[in-house]
Design an enzyme around this catalytic site. Structure first.
Site, PDB file in Angstrom:
ATOM      1  CG  ASN A  31      -4.118   3.436   5.320  1.00 45.33           C
ATOM      2  OD1 ASN A  31      -4.714   2.913   4.376  1.00 45.33           O
ATOM      3  ND2 ASN A  31      -2.904   3.964   5.191  1.00 45.33           N
TER       4      ASN A  31
ATOM      5  CB  ILE B 244      -6.490  12.589   0.854  1.00 41.44           C
ATOM      6  CG1 ILE B 244      -5.191  12.243   0.098  1.00 41.44           C
ATOM      7  CG2 ILE B 244      -6.198  13.174   2.228  1.00 41.44           C
ATOM      8  CD1 ILE B 244      -4.299  11.248   0.765  1.00 41.44           C
ATOM      9  CG  LEU B 245     -10.965   9.279   4.016  1.00 45.63           C
ATOM     10  CD1 LEU B 245     -10.974   8.306   5.191  1.00 45.63           C
ATOM     11  CD2 LEU B 245     -12.277   9.201   3.235  1.00 45.63           C
TER      12      LEU B 245
ATOM     13  N   GLY C 224      -8.273  -5.476  -4.179  1.00 41.23           N
ATOM     14  CA  GLY C 224      -9.027  -5.887  -2.999  1.00 41.23           C
ATOM     15  C   GLY C 224      -8.632  -7.232  -2.413  1.00 41.23           C
ATOM     16  CB  THR C 225      -5.574  -9.367  -2.389  1.00 39.08           C
ATOM     17  OG1 THR C 225      -4.579  -8.406  -2.067  1.00 39.08           O
ATOM     18  CG2 THR C 225      -5.560  -9.625  -3.877  1.00 39.08           C
ATOM     19  CG  ASN C 226      -4.693  -6.189   2.188  1.00 36.63           C
ATOM     20  OD1 ASN C 226      -4.225  -6.820   3.131  1.00 36.63           O
ATOM     21  ND2 ASN C 226      -3.930  -5.620   1.256  1.00 36.63           N
TER      22      ASN C 226
ATOM     23  CG  HIS D  95       2.013   3.005   4.409  1.00 31.07           C
ATOM     24  ND1 HIS D  95       1.620   3.889   3.425  1.00 31.07           N
ATOM     25  CD2 HIS D  95       3.361   3.010   4.408  1.00 31.07           C
ATOM     26  CE1 HIS D  95       2.702   4.393   2.853  1.00 31.07           C
ATOM     27  NE2 HIS D  95       3.774   3.887   3.435  1.00 31.07           N
TER      28      HIS D  95
HETATM   29  C1  GRF Z   1      -1.634  -2.845  -0.337  1.00 36.99           C
HETATM   30  O1  GRF Z   1      -0.279  -3.055  -0.573  1.00 36.99           O
HETATM   31  C2  GRF Z   1      -1.817  -1.745   0.674  1.00 36.99           C
HETATM   32  O2  GRF Z   1      -0.816  -1.678   1.628  1.00 36.99           O
HETATM   33  C3  GRF Z   1      -1.778  -0.540  -0.193  1.00 36.99           C
HETATM   34  O3  GRF Z   1      -2.479  -0.910  -1.352  1.00 36.99           O
HETATM   35  C4  GRF Z   1      -2.337  -2.305  -1.568  1.00 36.99           C
HETATM   36  C5  GRF Z   1      -3.701  -2.887  -1.754  1.00 36.99           C
HETATM   37  O4  GRF Z   1      -3.698  -4.169  -2.278  1.00 36.99           O
HETATM   38  N1  GRF Z   1      -2.269   0.611   0.523  1.00 36.99           N
HETATM   39  P1  GRF Z   1      -5.055  -4.966  -2.452  1.00 36.99           P
HETATM   40  O5  GRF Z   1      -6.013  -4.114  -3.274  1.00 36.99           O
HETATM   41  O6  GRF Z   1      -5.605  -5.258  -1.098  1.00 36.99           O
HETATM   42  O7  GRF Z   1      -4.675  -6.216  -3.181  1.00 36.99           O
END
Ligand code: GRF
Length: 189
Positions: A101, A86-87, A12-14, A103
């Site tokens: 999403n 997958i939804l 969950g860093t994003n 990617h």
């Molecule tokens: C990211 O590289 C994203 O592109 C992929 O999964 C990873 C998630 O990283 N779909 P985080 O959990 O946000 O650290």
């Protein structure tokens, strides 16, 4: 306030980046109303730590239906931030234009079934690509095929491993994800 629902499967860093950028106003007039994970993961803990409502719905056949029952009525955008399930087609159609999403490659290359995690970066290196990056795109029932919103590029160096490339791509993700979310929200109003 626009309401975001974030789906996660991992560290969950994003998600953290989105939490920070709604707080700072980098994503203006938006708040996260719910975080849903499809497995136990640190992303859920991050939501909890920030006082954001969060829920685990175990991955599998009933996931999309269960998610639908939890969706706040006034959700502006569903954001897949490192989400591995997958939804269902029905879910994608119901929320068409309101699911995005991220990617970890430059779509339309290196997308589709099996292209997740380190598989993606290994495939990019094996193909001898000179650049890779991250793509934020709309989600449709076809995996990784929806309209592209924003991309960020990174160089692939001779000595890159899947791990070093992943780290660079993550940085590109942190750069483009808040911008892409703000852009979609702006276009809604
Ligand atoms: C990211 O590289 C994203 O592109 C992929 O999964 C990873 C998630 O990283 N779909 P985080 O959990 O946000 O650290």
């Amino acid at each position: 306030m626009k309401k975001l629902v974030i789906l996660v499967s991992g560290s969950g860093t994003n998600l953290q980046r989105i939490i920070d950028s709604t707080a700072s106003g980098e994503i203006p007039d938006a708040e996260i109303s719910l975080v849903v994970a499809d497995r136990e993961c640190y992303g859920l803990q991050r939501a909890e730590d920030h006082g954001i409502k969060n829920q685990l719905i175990r991955r599998g056949k009933g996931f999309s239906a269960a998610l639908e029952t939890l969706m706040p009525e006034d959700t502006s955008l569903i954001v897949l931030a490192g989400f591995l399930s997958i939804l269902s087609t029905g879910f994608c159609e119901k929320y068409h234009g309101r699911i995005i999403n991220i990617h970890p490659a430059l779509l339309p290359k290196f997308g589709g079934k099996g292209m997740w995690g380190m598989n993606v970066h290994q495939a990019v290196i094996d193909a001898g690509e000179k650049e890779s990056g991250a793509t934020v795109h709309f989600v449709t029932a076809e995996i990784d095929e929806g309209e592209i919103i924003l991309q960020g590029k990174v160089a692939v160096e001779e000595n890159d491993t899947p791990e070093t490339l992943a780290a660079k791509v993550h940085q590109a993700e942190y750069d483009i994800f808040p911008k892409a979310i703000a852009k979609v929200l702006r276009n809604q109003s």
